[in-house]
Design a protein around this motif. Structure first.
Motif, PDB file in Angstrom:
ATOM      1  N   THR A   1       0.907  -1.289   0.015  1.00 49.84           N
ATOM      2  CA  THR A   1       0.156   0.126  -0.034  1.00 49.84           C
ATOM      3  C   THR A   1       0.826   1.267   0.011  1.00 49.84           C
ATOM      4  OG1 THR A   1      -1.827  -1.338   0.961  1.00 49.84           O
ATOM      5  CG2 THR A   1      -1.849   1.324   1.409  1.00 49.84           C
ATOM      6  N   ALA A   2       1.979   1.363   0.885  1.00 53.48           N
ATOM      7  CA  ALA A   2       2.715   2.360   0.737  1.00 53.48           C
ATOM      8  C   ALA A   2       3.485   2.697  -0.497  1.00 53.48           C
ATOM      9  CB  ALA A   2       4.055   2.107   1.913  1.00 53.48           C
ATOM     10  N   ARG A   3       3.774   1.776  -1.307  1.00 60.00           N
ATOM     11  CA  ARG A   3       4.346   1.872  -2.609  1.00 60.00           C
ATOM     12  C   ARG A   3       3.273   2.579  -3.509  1.00 60.00           C
ATOM     13  NH1 ARG A   3       6.880  -2.538  -6.874  1.00 60.00           N
ATOM     14  NH2 ARG A   3       8.089  -1.030  -8.134  1.00 60.00           N
ATOM     15  N   LYS A   4       2.033   2.023  -3.338  1.00 62.03           N
ATOM     16  CA  LYS A   4       0.961   2.539  -4.150  1.00 62.03           C
ATOM     17  C   LYS A   4       0.746   3.985  -3.920  1.00 62.03           C
ATOM     18  CE  LYS A   4      -1.136  -1.731  -5.048  1.00 62.03           C
ATOM     19  NZ  LYS A   4      -2.325  -2.608  -5.057  1.00 62.03           N
ATOM     20  N   LEU A   5       0.877   4.304  -2.574  1.00 66.58           N
ATOM     21  CA  LEU A   5       0.864   5.781  -2.263  1.00 66.58           C
ATOM     22  C   LEU A   5       1.829   6.748  -2.672  1.00 66.58           C
ATOM     23  CD1 LEU A   5      -0.357   5.044   1.422  1.00 66.58           C
ATOM     24  CD2 LEU A   5      -1.636   6.266  -0.132  1.00 66.58           C
ATOM     25  N   ALA A   6       3.080   6.061  -2.927  1.00 71.31           N
ATOM     26  CA  ALA A   6       4.141   6.908  -3.101  1.00 71.31           C
ATOM     27  C   ALA A   6       5.012   6.725  -4.408  1.00 71.31           C
ATOM     28  CB  ALA A   6       5.325   6.789  -2.130  1.00 71.31           C
ATOM     29  N   THR A   7       4.453   5.431  -5.193  1.00 71.20           N
ATOM     30  CA  THR A   7       4.981   5.023  -6.156  1.00 71.20           C
ATOM     31  C   THR A   7       6.517   4.777  -5.908  1.00 71.20           C
ATOM     32  OG1 THR A   7       5.603   6.845  -7.613  1.00 71.20           O
ATOM     33  CG2 THR A   7       3.355   5.678  -7.799  1.00 71.20           C
ATOM     34  N   GLU A   8       7.491   4.885  -6.901  1.00 75.82           N
ATOM     35  CA  GLU A   8       8.984   4.731  -6.971  1.00 75.82           C
ATOM     36  C   GLU A   8       9.778   5.591  -5.676  1.00 75.82           C
ATOM     37  OE1 GLU A   8       9.659   1.539  -8.406  1.00 75.82           O
ATOM     38  OE2 GLU A   8       7.382   2.154  -8.638  1.00 75.82           O
ATOM     39  N   ARG A   9       9.029   6.560  -5.299  1.00 81.35           N
ATOM     40  CA  ARG A   9       9.570   7.266  -4.230  1.00 81.35           C
ATOM     41  C   ARG A   9       9.932   6.556  -3.069  1.00 81.35           C
ATOM     42  NH1 ARG A   9      10.952  12.145  -3.394  1.00 81.35           N
ATOM     43  NH2 ARG A   9      11.761  12.097  -1.235  1.00 81.35           N
ATOM     44  N   LEU A  10       9.233   5.357  -2.843  1.00 80.01           N
ATOM     45  CA  LEU A  10       9.213   4.699  -1.522  1.00 80.01           C
ATOM     46  C   LEU A  10      10.629   4.236  -1.191  1.00 80.01           C
ATOM     47  CD1 LEU A  10       7.959   3.167   0.506  1.00 80.01           C
ATOM     48  CD2 LEU A  10       7.685   1.076  -0.781  1.00 80.01           C
ATOM     49  N   PHE A  11      11.159   3.740  -2.340  1.00 76.22           N
ATOM     50  CA  PHE A  11      12.610   3.223  -2.088  1.00 76.22           C
ATOM     51  C   PHE A  11      13.651   4.136  -1.528  1.00 76.22           C
ATOM     52  CE2 PHE A  11      10.280   0.756  -5.302  1.00 76.22           C
ATOM     53  CZ  PHE A  11      10.228  -0.312  -4.746  1.00 76.22           C
ATOM     54  N   ALA A  12      13.677   5.309  -1.981  1.00 81.18           N
ATOM     55  CA  ALA A  12      14.598   6.183  -1.575  1.00 81.18           C
ATOM     56  C   ALA A  12      14.223   6.692  -0.186  1.00 81.18           C
ATOM     57  CB  ALA A  12      14.559   7.535  -2.476  1.00 81.18           C
ATOM     58  N   ASP A  13      13.279   6.806   0.218  1.00 85.61           N
ATOM     59  CA  ASP A  13      12.680   7.061   1.595  1.00 85.61           C
ATOM     60  C   ASP A  13      12.832   6.055   2.445  1.00 85.61           C
ATOM     61  OD1 ASP A  13      11.688   9.724   1.123  1.00 85.61           O
ATOM     62  OD2 ASP A  13       9.666   9.380   0.712  1.00 85.61           O
ATOM     63  N   ILE A  14      12.696   4.797   1.962  1.00 86.03           N
ATOM     64  CA  ILE A  14      13.240   3.685   2.955  1.00 86.03           C
ATOM     65  C   ILE A  14      14.517   3.684   3.438  1.00 86.03           C
ATOM     66  CG2 ILE A  14      13.746   1.361   2.968  1.00 86.03           C
ATOM     67  CD1 ILE A  14      10.782   0.856   1.701  1.00 86.03           C
ATOM     68  N   ARG A  15      15.435   4.210   2.345  1.00 80.43           N
ATOM     69  CA  ARG A  15      16.938   4.169   2.669  1.00 80.43           C
ATOM     70  C   ARG A  15      17.363   5.637   3.156  1.00 80.43           C
ATOM     71  NH1 ARG A  15      16.593   1.214  -2.905  1.00 80.43           N
ATOM     72  NH2 ARG A  15      16.280  -0.891  -1.985  1.00 80.43           N
ATOM     73  N   CYS A  16      16.630   6.676   2.877  1.00 75.63           N
ATOM     74  CA  CYS A  16      17.135   8.028   3.294  1.00 75.63           C
ATOM     75  C   CYS A  16      16.182   8.555   4.601  1.00 75.63           C
ATOM     76  CB  CYS A  16      16.978   8.980   2.295  1.00 75.63           C
ATOM     77  SG  CYS A  16      18.177   8.361   0.940  1.00 75.63           S
ATOM     78  N   HIS A  17      15.030   8.321   4.614  1.00 72.26           N
ATOM     79  CA  HIS A  17      14.122   8.843   5.624  1.00 72.26           C
ATOM     80  C   HIS A  17      13.214   7.688   6.297  1.00 72.26           C
ATOM     81  CE1 HIS A  17      15.295  12.784   4.384  1.00 72.26           C
ATOM     82  NE2 HIS A  17      15.082  12.355   3.275  1.00 72.26           N
ATOM     83  N   PRO A  18      13.810   6.615   6.769  1.00 71.41           N
ATOM     84  CA  PRO A  18      13.221   5.603   7.193  1.00 71.41           C
ATOM     85  C   PRO A  18      12.156   5.757   8.379  1.00 71.41           C
ATOM     86  CG  PRO A  18      15.326   5.269   8.203  1.00 71.41           C
ATOM     87  CD  PRO A  18      15.382   6.435   7.095  1.00 71.41           C
ATOM     88  N   GLU A  19      12.334   6.615   9.108  1.00 70.90           N
ATOM     89  CA  GLU A  19      11.411   7.033  10.289  1.00 70.90           C
ATOM     90  C   GLU A  19      10.121   7.493   9.774  1.00 70.90           C
ATOM     91  OE1 GLU A  19      13.425  10.619   8.992  1.00 70.90           O
ATOM     92  OE2 GLU A  19      14.252   8.716   9.636  1.00 70.90           O
ATOM     93  N   ALA A  20      10.041   8.330   8.469  1.00 69.79           N
ATOM     94  CA  ALA A  20       8.979   8.802   7.977  1.00 69.79           C
ATOM     95  C   ALA A  20       8.112   7.658   7.200  1.00 69.79           C
ATOM     96  CB  ALA A  20       9.240   9.665   7.025  1.00 69.79           C
TER      97      ALA A  20
END
Length: 334
Positions: A139-158
């Motif tokens: 669901t998170a990926r559908k909310l953010a599309t490919e931006r999810l992967f960068a945020d997992i690695r750079c902003h995991p708390e968000a």
């Protein structure tokens, strides 16, 4: 062997016993029409009444889980009938804060369980029904599309904060589905792939929340199915999930059914290449895949199914060939 009904056939399969024939379950989207609860109910009932599958995977539109948070979606003609996200909710890291608690009894979430309740009422318990539920990370990926992967690695708390909210909403949706008449859930993860994440990343952002959901419904379902979508799936990481059935693209990616049996003790669901064989293979090729699936598993703890949703162009002749092949496999085993 006497003919069994759908429940007796499934229950024998879950116990690892031979049934009167190997069970069959095929599922498809009803694009555009699936956005209307009444039409989705009618088409689902027609599908089940026509083919009498041994398990009914309820088929809401695949984007229902993001629309109540503001995502815009559309059907763009995909061969499998799936909708796409045209306007995601999360465009910047700070947008994860927009993922606030919502009531899964309302909106797009509520509509899916309303349609399921209508379907269950009409079927009267004659066939097991699983509501389709997407993992929080999916669901998170559908909310953010490919931006999810960068945020997992750079902003995991968000991402973690949003996943906490999504998980709680998903648990509420699952409990409502059970109250509506579902006998379990079809739990789909689309990110448990070595092509997308490391094992450690999936353990933190995926498995952690997946298991919360499955734990929340423990003891309230008669059978749950895990679906691992995509290539190079993390089969070993997923194989200890507390589910009775496991489905993945076994004709397109490792492991095959034979090797999967060594790691997962429950029922394997698969054996069919829906992208090629069901569309272009013909009766002989379909029969071969069903027989091969039975050979790989010894015909036990197996449900013949696709690796994922059928293309909408799948012909009646191909579906009938699957059902005929399942009967033939039983006759040969006898």
């Amino acid at each position: 062997m006497n003919t069994m009904n759908h429940w007796r056939r499934l229950e024998a399969t879950l116990r690892g016993e031979f049934a009167d024939r190997v069970p069959v379950a095929l599922w498809r989207h009803f694009p555009v029409d699936d956005m209307d609860a009444g039409k989705l109910t009618r088409l689902t009932l027609e599908w089940q009444q026509k083919w009498q599958f041994d398990l009914l995977k309820f088929m809401p539109p695949g984007t229902y889980g993001v629309e109540d948070w503001g995502a815009k979606t559309a059907y763009a003609g995909a061969a499998n009938g799936a909708r796409i996200v045209t306007e995601p909710v999360v465009r910047r890291t700070e947008d994860w804060e927009r993922i606030r608690p919502i009531d899964p009894r309302l909106g797009a979430y509520g509509q899916q369980n309303f349609a399921l309740a209508q379907t269950a009422r009409n079927l009267g318990g004659a066939v097991p029904i699983l509501q389709t539920v997407f993992s929080p990370l999916t669901t998170a990926r559908k909310l953010a599309t490919e931006r999810l992967f960068a945020d997992i690695r750079c902003h995991p708390e968000a991402v973690d904060a949003a996943l906490r909210v999504i998980t709680d909403v998903t648990i509420g949706f699952c409990l409502e589905a059970i109250r509506a008449g579902a006998h379990g859930i079809f739990f789909a993860t689309q990110l448990a792939s070595h092509r997308l994440l490391t094992t450690a990343e999936y353990e933190r952002f995926g498995k952690k929340y997946d298991l919360e959901i499955l734990d929340a419904i423990r003891g309230q379902c008669r059978a749950n199915m895990l679906h691992a979508h995509g290539d190079d799936i993390m089969f070993n990481l997923l194989s200890d999930y507390p589910v009775e059935l496991f489905n993945w693209h076994d004709r397109l990616t490792d492991p095959d059914l034979r090797r999967a049996r060594r790691h997962f003790p429950g029922v394997l669901v698969g054996g069919l290449n829906e992208h090629h064989t069901l569309l272009h293979g013909g009766r002989g090729a379909i029969t071969h895949e069903v027989q091969d699936a039975c050979a790989q598993t010894g015909g036990r703890k197996l449900i013949i199914g696709p690796g994922c949703v059928l293309p909408v162009a799948t012909s009646d002749a191909s579906i009938q060939a699957v059902l005929d092949a399942a009967q033939l496999a039983e006759a040969q085993a006898a």
